[in-house]
Design an enzyme around this catalytic site. Structure first.
Site, PDB file in Angstrom:
ATOM      1  N   GLY A  76      35.412  49.997  34.337  1.00 22.60           N
ATOM      2  CA  GLY A  76      35.739  49.609  33.467  1.00 22.60           C
ATOM      3  C   GLY A  76      34.723  50.714  32.388  1.00 22.60           C
ATOM      4  O   GLY A  76      35.753  50.672  31.095  1.00 22.60           O
ATOM      5  N   THR A  77      33.973  50.673  33.023  1.00 23.86           N
ATOM      6  CA  THR A  77      32.909  51.437  31.449  1.00 23.86           C
ATOM      7  C   THR A  77      33.469  52.431  31.806  1.00 23.86           C
ATOM      8  O   THR A  77      33.595  53.034  30.318  1.00 23.86           O
ATOM      9  CB  THR A  77      31.390  51.344  32.477  1.00 23.86           C
ATOM     10  N   ASN A 154      33.948  38.637  28.488  1.00 23.27           N
ATOM     11  CA  ASN A 154      33.829  38.391  29.447  1.00 23.27           C
ATOM     12  C   ASN A 154      32.924  37.015  29.166  1.00 23.27           C
ATOM     13  O   ASN A 154      32.307  36.932  30.590  1.00 23.27           O
ATOM     14  CB  ASN A 154      32.883  39.565  30.090  1.00 23.27           C
ATOM     15  N   GLN A 182      38.124  42.152  32.600  1.00 23.19           N
ATOM     16  CA  GLN A 182      38.242  40.407  32.577  1.00 23.19           C
ATOM     17  C   GLN A 182      39.548  40.016  32.711  1.00 23.19           C
ATOM     18  O   GLN A 182      40.150  38.754  32.895  1.00 23.19           O
ATOM     19  CB  GLN A 182      37.552  39.384  31.264  1.00 23.19           C
ATOM     20  N   SER A 202      39.694  47.374  35.921  1.00 23.90           N
ATOM     21  CA  SER A 202      37.875  47.537  36.781  1.00 23.90           C
ATOM     22  C   SER A 202      38.482  46.724  38.524  1.00 23.90           C
ATOM     23  O   SER A 202      38.520  44.953  37.604  1.00 23.90           O
ATOM     24  CB  SER A 202      37.016  46.736  36.352  1.00 23.90           C
ATOM     25  N   HIS A 204      36.513  45.463  41.003  1.00 24.61           N
ATOM     26  CA  HIS A 204      35.811  44.087  41.107  1.00 24.61           C
ATOM     27  C   HIS A 204      35.726  43.148  40.280  1.00 24.61           C
ATOM     28  O   HIS A 204      34.849  42.238  40.831  1.00 24.61           O
ATOM     29  CB  HIS A 204      34.197  45.633  41.444  1.00 24.61           C
ATOM     30  N   THR A 240      36.843  65.147  42.840  1.00 28.65           N
ATOM     31  CA  THR A 240      36.923  64.174  44.234  1.00 28.65           C
ATOM     32  C   THR A 240      37.377  62.920  44.037  1.00 28.65           C
ATOM     33  O   THR A 240      36.568  61.675  44.003  1.00 28.65           O
ATOM     34  CB  THR A 240      36.634  64.592  45.525  1.00 28.65           C
ATOM     35  N   CYS A 328      25.729  42.367  31.762  1.00 28.82           N
ATOM     36  CA  CYS A 328      25.840  43.568  31.251  1.00 28.82           C
ATOM     37  C   CYS A 328      25.127  43.808  30.046  1.00 28.82           C
ATOM     38  O   CYS A 328      23.666  45.349  29.874  1.00 28.82           O
ATOM     39  CB  CYS A 328      27.276  44.259  30.839  1.00 28.82           C
TER      40      CYS A 328
HETATM   41  N1  PLP Z   1      34.662  45.165  29.928  1.00 28.10           N
HETATM   42  C1  PLP Z   1      34.468  43.659  30.177  1.00 28.10           C
HETATM   43  C2  PLP Z   1      34.883  43.109  29.028  1.00 28.10           C
HETATM   44  C3  PLP Z   1      33.236  43.540  30.969  1.00 28.10           C
HETATM   45  O1  PLP Z   1      33.881  42.318  31.273  1.00 28.10           O
HETATM   46  C4  PLP Z   1      33.264  44.923  31.705  1.00 28.10           C
HETATM   47  C5  PLP Z   1      32.018  44.448  32.783  1.00 28.10           C
HETATM   48  O2  PLP Z   1      31.431  43.197  32.675  1.00 28.10           O
HETATM   49  C6  PLP Z   1      32.914  45.781  31.979  1.00 28.10           C
HETATM   50  C7  PLP Z   1      34.068  46.429  30.739  1.00 28.10           C
HETATM   51  C8  PLP Z   1      32.568  46.546  32.372  1.00 28.10           C
HETATM   52  O3  PLP Z   1      33.488  47.376  33.193  1.00 28.10           O
HETATM   53  P1  PLP Z   1      32.519  47.437  35.274  1.00 28.10           P
HETATM   54  O4  PLP Z   1      31.330  47.017  35.587  1.00 28.10           O
HETATM   55  O5  PLP Z   1      33.672  48.150  35.749  1.00 28.10           O
HETATM   56  O6  PLP Z   1      32.050  49.381  34.350  1.00 28.10           O
END
Ligand code: PLP
Length: 386
Positions: A76-77, A154, A182, A202, A204, A240, A328
């Site tokens: 996600g990041t 989140n 989310q 994302s 996970h 890769t 986070c």
């Molecule tokens: N965006 C939101 C709303 C999230 O809740 C999170 C992770 O908690 C992220 C982005 C980041 O995702 P990732 O952990 O896959 O980098």
């Protein structure tokens, strides 16, 4: 009153989830006897290529786009960074509109871009944590290079009015990026129906592996790469490809597509029972965003005058995993910027606890939590100098 330890109860699914057994099983051969790089022309390469394209199709089916509109990333990041940085790169004095409740992957990126001369407007939210459409619309300008709003928060789980925001953006010709991390996998998401131009996903967060994600980029949207390297993923994401993780991601998407209606209902029922029980048994607590649409698994509680961290630690001793500020943000932020933006007083926002349920949670775990939480709060209240 003595509080019984509960063993290990995981109520922190918004931080991350365990990969489903089917996901892990699907990944294993791609670590061992199928080592190919999807860009190699021999048969190891072509079977890896086929597997990656199968996963791409699976994610595309989940979010309602064409497979060639998906760029795989590390999560996600990275997807958020690609969308935000890639939209302003190379533009003279670009302008971005976002909200005050974004995840650090978007808001810290915006703050960073501001230091480089990008102008950013942060639209406020109301007391339920819903982005103000008026403020958002007013902030859009002819030179706005990007609008970015999350699908579901989140911390509170509050679902944002994306279709309305998309209409405002379309009317002004501004591309809309949505951080769907989310929401995707928990509620139905269709990029066409919602009018989304870019969507971060994302794996996970919905029972896929960690370290893999994607950015949906609608055909015709202009985006600049922010990493240099090879030509993978149309040059937008060089490097890769992580074939095992992509295969696991595809499997998580396939399962989510089938499971969402039933699972959302089951988890939603558990969440509602938990929430009602907590409100009934613990006086003086508030559900943040409790009056508006939320993803079905999340409860954000404010417990005035008690540190959320103290509650979280006491619950952890009893075997319950919940979180205070989101995983986070903890360490970098003392009080949630999301709850402050919703107008909570700092001493109330500091008492925030997030409970996020998932597929493996049971009624027995909810019952055990309903015993433990009020007892922990009352013990802390007795100890509190406030
Ligand atoms: N965006 C939101 C709303 C999230 O809740 C999170 C992770 O908690 C992220 C982005 C980041 O995702 P990732 O952990 O896959 O980098």
């Amino acid at each position: 009153m003595t509080i019984r330890p509960a063993g290990r109860v995981y109520f922190d699914h918004n931080a991350t989830t365990a990969a489903r057994p089917e996901v892990v099983e699907a990944m294993i051969p791609w670590f061992t006897d199928r080592p190919g790089n999807p860009h190699s022309i021999h048969h190891f390469g072509s079977e890896a290529h086929e597997a990656v394209e199968g996963a791409r199709a699976s994610l595309a089916a989940l979010i309602g786009c064409a497979p060639d509109e998906i760029i795989f990333t590390s999560g996600g990041t990275e997807s958020d960074n690609l969308a935000v940085r890639g939209s302003v790169r190379g533009k003279a004095r670009p302008h971005v509109v976002t909200s005050m409740i974004e995840h650090p992957a978007v808001y810290a990126t915006c703050r960073d871009l501001e230091r480089g001369g990008v102008e950013v407007d942060y639209a406020p939210v109301d007391e339920d944590g819903v982005v103000s459409l008026d403020a958002f619309g007013d902030a859009l300008r002819p030179d706005t290079a990007l609008a970015s709003v999350m699908l579901a928060n989140n911390e509170t789980g509050v679902v944002q009015p994306i279709a309305d925001i998309a209409r405002l953006c379309r009317a002004r010709g501004v591309p809309l990026h949505v951080d769907g991390v989310q929401g995707v996998g928990k509620i139905p998401v269709d990029v066409e129906a919602l009018g989304i131009d870019m969507l971060s996903v994302s794996a996970h967060k919905f029972y896929g592996p960690k370290g893999i994600g994607a950015l949906y980029v609608r055909r015709g949207i202009e985006l600049e790469r922010f990493m240099t390297g090879g030509a993978q993923e149309r040059g937008l994401r060089p490097g890769t490809m992580n074939v095992p993780a992509i295969v696991g991601f595809g499997e998580a998407c396939r399962i989510a597509r089938e499971a969402i209606p039933g699972e959302a209902m089951r988890i939603g029922r558990l969440r509602d029972r938990l929430q009602a029980g907590l409100l009934e048994r613990t006086g003086g607590i508030i559900v943040n965003g409790g009056g508006v649409r939320r993803i079905p698994n999340t409860i954000s509680l404010a417990v005035p005058r008690i540190e959320g961290e103290a509650i979280t630690l006491n619950l952890a001793v009893l075997g319950f995993a919940v979180s205070s500020v989101s995983a986070c943000a903890s360490g970098s932020e003392e009080t949630s910027h999301v709850l402050l933006a919703m107008g909570l007083e700092p001493d109330v926002a500091q008492g925030a606890v997030r409970i996020s349920l998932g597929a493996q949670n049971t009624d027995d775990e909810v019952d055990a939590f309903l015993e433990a939480f009020p007892a922990v709060v009352s013990r802390l209240r007795e100890l509190s100098p406030l």
